[in-house]
Write a protein that holds these residues in place. Structure first.
Motif: not given
Length: 415
Positions: A124, A126, A201, A203, A233, A253, A257, A346
């Motif tokens: 993943y 971002d 967001e 993705a 997120d 973070k 998510s 994302a």
């Protein structure tokens, strides 16, 4: 196109959509699915009934699976004919419309199906691709006169995130804990975040595996993108502010998510293409592209306190993104980084030009200095325990509407 399946004019899941997900049918049987109106369709059983027999490359029942990965990895030469076949089957007077036995075995009311995580996500990333969001953050934390860092208009800034803590809509998120250092304190303390935030967001998910050393150009990028979903997120702003120097986001973070359960194909979004914002200065050659690469997708976020009414706190649009998906994937792989089928990318927080279109509480409340009033009379600087945050996304043009459903998540207290 008109379907034999009744659906409301404003449904996210019209015949123009045909999204893909994974559902639990009858509380015991898991299979890949699509949705039209309020009907979830079991694709594994539809395959067994012979409705995909003549589609080249679909030699096995890849819909008998716990994720979409095997289907996605077949590539657009298979996934696109499957989508078109489903549209044909859902039309009025189609062969399927007259097959009552198959309809009874494959079609389920949406409240009878539990949608689960649609993907196995190997990796993943971002990005940080909204110029409005990046400018707001720069004003809040750095020099308002020089809000954007020097590299921002030259490349799509991003970081590699944690794939294991991405969960589907409906899964509760626990308030995270970590180190927090208030401005007036000499040293940090450990405790639950006091500045829990959402980030609005979108993705995209890729459909292939590449070898190390191979780069994907902006011209071929969209052939590698299967589809898109809504992405929340979650962010712990106070934990992030203390930890992020010098290497960037970590505990602020990676605790969670949230994604919507339906993946909408890039082909379904074709009618909603729009021009990208002008990029100045001119980008380097590998980031140049042709055609309309942005998409006019309307977005909104609501906050609902426990036992309360939802308040819509922002409305934005995906078309505002400065860096588009083709550029993001090209930049991600220009150094030879390999990708894997199911990888998720994302967009970064999507903020529009006005305050009512900002994509995070950090911006909407200007770091807590301007609280938002909810319908129940309470206010919010950031997200509180037992709040449910719901994000929605849809595109519309004339009679054509294609939506993503929603990603809805409740925040529960830290242990």
């Amino acid at each position: 196109m008109k379907s034999f399946i009744d659906n409301a004019e404003n449904t996210d899941f019209s015949i123009y959509n045909i999204p893909f997900g994974v559902g639990v049918f009858n509380r015991e049987y898991i299979a890949c699915a699509t949705k039209i109106g309020n009907q979830v369709v079991d694709l594994a059983t539809l395959y067994d009934e012979g409705y995909f027999d003549d589609i080249e490359g679909l030699d096995d029942n890849v819909f008998e699976a716990y994720t979409l990965n095997a289907f996605i990895e077949l590539g657009k030469e298979v996934t696109q004919p499957v989508r078109i076949r489903l549209q044909e089957l859902f039309l009025e007077n189609s062969k399927l419309s007259k097959d009552e036995r198959t309809i009874e075995s494959c079609f389920y009311d949406e409240d009878k199906v539990q949608m689960i995580m649609p993907l196995h996500i190997p990796n993943y990333t971002d990005f940080y691709s909204s110029i409005e969001h990046a400018t707001n953050v720069g004003k809040l934390f750095r020099d308002p006169e020089n809000a954007l860092l020097p590299n921002w208009k030259h490349l799509p800034v991003g970081y590699h995130g944690r794939a294991s803590s991405i969960v589907v809509s409906g899964i509760e998120i626990q308030r995270p804990k970590g180190q927090i250092k208030p401005k007036d304190a000499d040293s940090p303390y450990f405790g639950p975040t006091q500045q829990l935030d959402f980030e609005l967001e979108m993705a995209f998910v890729v459909n292939r595996n590449t070898q190390m050393g191979y780069s994907i150009s902006t011209q071929e990028a969209e052939e590698c993108i299967f589809g898109m979903l809504i992405f929340n997120d979650w962010s712990a702003r106070d934990i992030q502010a203390w930890e992020y120097v010098p290497l960037g986001p970590f505990l602020g973070k990676n605790f969670g998510s949230s994604i919507s359960p339906w993946v909408v194909t890039l082909e379904a979004l074709e009618p909603f293409r729009v021009a990208s914002p002008q990029q100045d200065p001119e980008v380097l050659e590998y980031l140049k592209f042709e055609g309309n690469k942005n998409f006019d997708i309307e977005l909104e976020v609501g906050i609902r306190p426990e036992n309360g009414e939802e308040t819509i706190v922002t409305k934005s649009n995906f078309k505002h993104m400065y860096w588009n998906m083709a550029q993001q994937l090209a930049h991600h792989t220009v150094n030879g980084c390999n990708i894997e089928s199911g990888d998720l990318y994302a967009s970064g927080t999507i903020s529009g030009p006005e305050k009512g279109s900002y994509g995070s509480m950090l911006e909407l409340t200007w770091r807590g200095s301007e609280p938002i009033m909810l319908k129940d009379g309470t206010s919010r600087k950031f997200i509180e325990d037992m709040d449910t945050v719901t994000m929605r996304a849809f595109a519309r043009k004339g009679e054509i509407r294609v939506g993503f459903g929603e990603v809805s998540t409740k925040i529960i207290p830290a242990l």
